[in-house]
Write an enzyme that holds these catalytic residues in place. Structure first.
Site, PDB file in Angstrom:
ATOM      1  N   HIS A  71       3.279   3.811  -3.001  1.00  0.00           N
ATOM      2  CA  HIS A  71       2.142   3.689  -3.915  1.00  0.00           C
ATOM      3  C   HIS A  71       2.505   2.791  -5.087  1.00  0.00           C
ATOM      4  O   HIS A  71       3.650   2.794  -5.548  1.00  0.00           O
ATOM      5  CB  HIS A  71       1.756   5.059  -4.474  1.00  0.00           C
ATOM      6  CG  HIS A  71       1.070   5.942  -3.488  1.00  0.00           C
ATOM      7  ND1 HIS A  71      -0.294   6.057  -3.405  1.00  0.00           N
ATOM      8  CD2 HIS A  71       1.575   6.751  -2.527  1.00  0.00           C
ATOM      9  CE1 HIS A  71      -0.608   6.909  -2.440  1.00  0.00           C
ATOM     10  NE2 HIS A  71       0.515   7.342  -1.888  1.00  0.00           N
TER      11      HIS A  71
ATOM     12  N   CYS B  63      -7.285  10.997  -2.071  1.00  0.00           N
ATOM     13  CA  CYS B  63      -5.965  10.692  -1.503  1.00  0.00           C
ATOM     14  C   CYS B  63      -4.956  11.619  -2.164  1.00  0.00           C
ATOM     15  O   CYS B  63      -4.680  11.493  -3.372  1.00  0.00           O
ATOM     16  CB  CYS B  63      -5.593   9.223  -1.745  1.00  0.00           C
ATOM     17  SG  CYS B  63      -3.955   8.782  -1.120  1.00  0.00           S
TER      18      CYS B  63
ATOM     19  N   CYS C 172       0.331  12.287   4.326  1.00  0.00           N
ATOM     20  CA  CYS C 172      -1.059  12.398   3.884  1.00  0.00           C
ATOM     21  C   CYS C 172      -1.240  13.774   3.255  1.00  0.00           C
ATOM     22  O   CYS C 172      -1.197  14.795   3.961  1.00  0.00           O
ATOM     23  CB  CYS C 172      -2.036  12.207   5.041  1.00  0.00           C
ATOM     24  SG  CYS C 172      -3.773  12.342   4.541  1.00  0.00           S
TER      25      CYS C 172
ATOM     26  N   GLY D  17      -1.825   9.859  -3.309  1.00  0.00           N
ATOM     27  CA  GLY D  17      -2.176   9.033  -4.464  1.00  0.00           C
ATOM     28  C   GLY D  17      -2.285   9.855  -5.733  1.00  0.00           C
ATOM     29  O   GLY D  17      -1.857   9.416  -6.812  1.00  0.00           O
TER      30      GLY D  17
ATOM     31  N   GLU E 126      -6.680   3.006  -0.110  1.00  0.00           N
ATOM     32  CA  GLU E 126      -5.661   3.551   0.773  1.00  0.00           C
ATOM     33  C   GLU E 126      -5.256   2.544   1.843  1.00  0.00           C
ATOM     34  O   GLU E 126      -6.113   1.955   2.513  1.00  0.00           O
ATOM     35  CB  GLU E 126      -6.165   4.841   1.425  1.00  0.00           C
ATOM     36  CG  GLU E 126      -5.091   5.623   2.131  1.00  0.00           C
ATOM     37  CD  GLU E 126      -5.536   7.036   2.462  1.00  0.00           C
ATOM     38  OE1 GLU E 126      -4.762   7.722   3.157  1.00  0.00           O
ATOM     39  OE2 GLU E 126      -6.641   7.458   2.045  1.00  0.00           O
TER      40      GLU E 126
END
Length: 274
Positions: free
Chosen positions: A155, A213, A78, A216, A204
């Site tokens: 992703h 994010c 994260c 991301g 997410e």
């Protein structure tokens, strides 16, 4: 038993941070994380972060960071939480995560994080079958031919004309749980706003639509750089604010820089949530 916590956020993506080095956390589970993350009956957060001693004290690692989404699922990485932990730690650090070792460094107004190298092999995402991850021959509604990249967690990135016009609230959960992604996937829709700027929205995995994010933003910047639509460094504008992503291509690491903030501190009774 009272347990201390710190509530933090990065661009509105918010976290409960527990330090297991100073608090005893008996039986830390996804169910406990889910209960604490509940915004009506718990403290409320997008992710719960647990800081622990490094798994192997002989290795040059300062500490370990575990990450639980608000649905209780434990995930590998994260980016926003990494910046928050850097701010809390207050010094450069090498940190063990389930997605690999990252390095953190507090900077003025936030933190800079070396997120490691992106991975593109289909089995590294992972996908359920071999496929060209640079332009996947798949689609869901208006979203087609994404790039898949693992930046500590999986992703898919769709480069679209207008990220704000995509019905991500409908398509996001469909794509996240598609059988093509055995470990589920984070869904990104990004549109070009200049040679070094992207507009990004993210569904997410395990958390839903999010204000920001970090991984991301890294994945989307990498995808756009590889498709030659932007140049590094890339400013990625999310609903919660902006991140700067640097990536030189090839085997180089991704560097993410952006703000992080402490909201408040408190404590709770472990037995109320365990």
């Amino acid at each position: 038993m009272r347990v201390s916590f710190t509530k933090m956020h990065g661009l509105g993506n918010d976290f409960i941070v527990l330090d297991a080095r100073t608090n005893e956390l008996p039986g830390m589970t996804g169910a406990v994380a889910r209960a604490l993350a509940d915004r009506r009956e718990g403290i409320g957060c997008d992710q719960l972060i647990v800081i622990e001693a490094a798994t192997d004290p002989a290795v040059d690692i300062d500490f370990r960071m575990r990450i639980f989404n608000c649905d209780g699922g434990e995930v590998e990485a994260c980016g926003n939480a990494s910046r928050a932990v850097a701010l809390l730690h207050g010094a450069p650090a090498r940190v063990e995560t389930a997605g690999g070792v990252i390095t953190l460094e507090p900077v003025a107004g936030g933190a800079s994080v070396d997120m490691g190298e992106p991975h593109f092999a289909w089995e590294a995402i992972p996908l359920a079958m071999p496929m060209d991850t640079a332009a996947m021959p798949v689609g869901w509604g208006e979203l087609e031919n994404p790039m898949a990249v693992n930046v500590g967690n999986p992703h898919v990135v769709f480069l679209v004309e207008d990220a704000d016009a995509v019905d991500l609230e409908t398509l996001g959960p469909e794509i996240e749980r598609d059988p093509l992604f055995p470990e589920r996937v984070n869904v990104n829709v990004a549109s070009l706003a200049g040679q070094d700027r992207l507009i990004l929205r993210v569904w997410e995995r395990g958390a839903g639509l999010t204000r920001a994010c970090g991984t991301g933003a890294c994945a989307s910047a990498v995808a756009a750089i590889l498709r030659r639509t932007v140049q590094s460094p890339v400013t990625v504008a999310l609903p919660g604010g902006e991140l700067v992503i640097e990536w030189a291509g090839g085997g180089h690491s991704i560097r993410m820089t952006g703000p992080a903030s402490e909201a408040f501190r408190g404590s709770f009774d472990w037995g109320d949530y365990a």
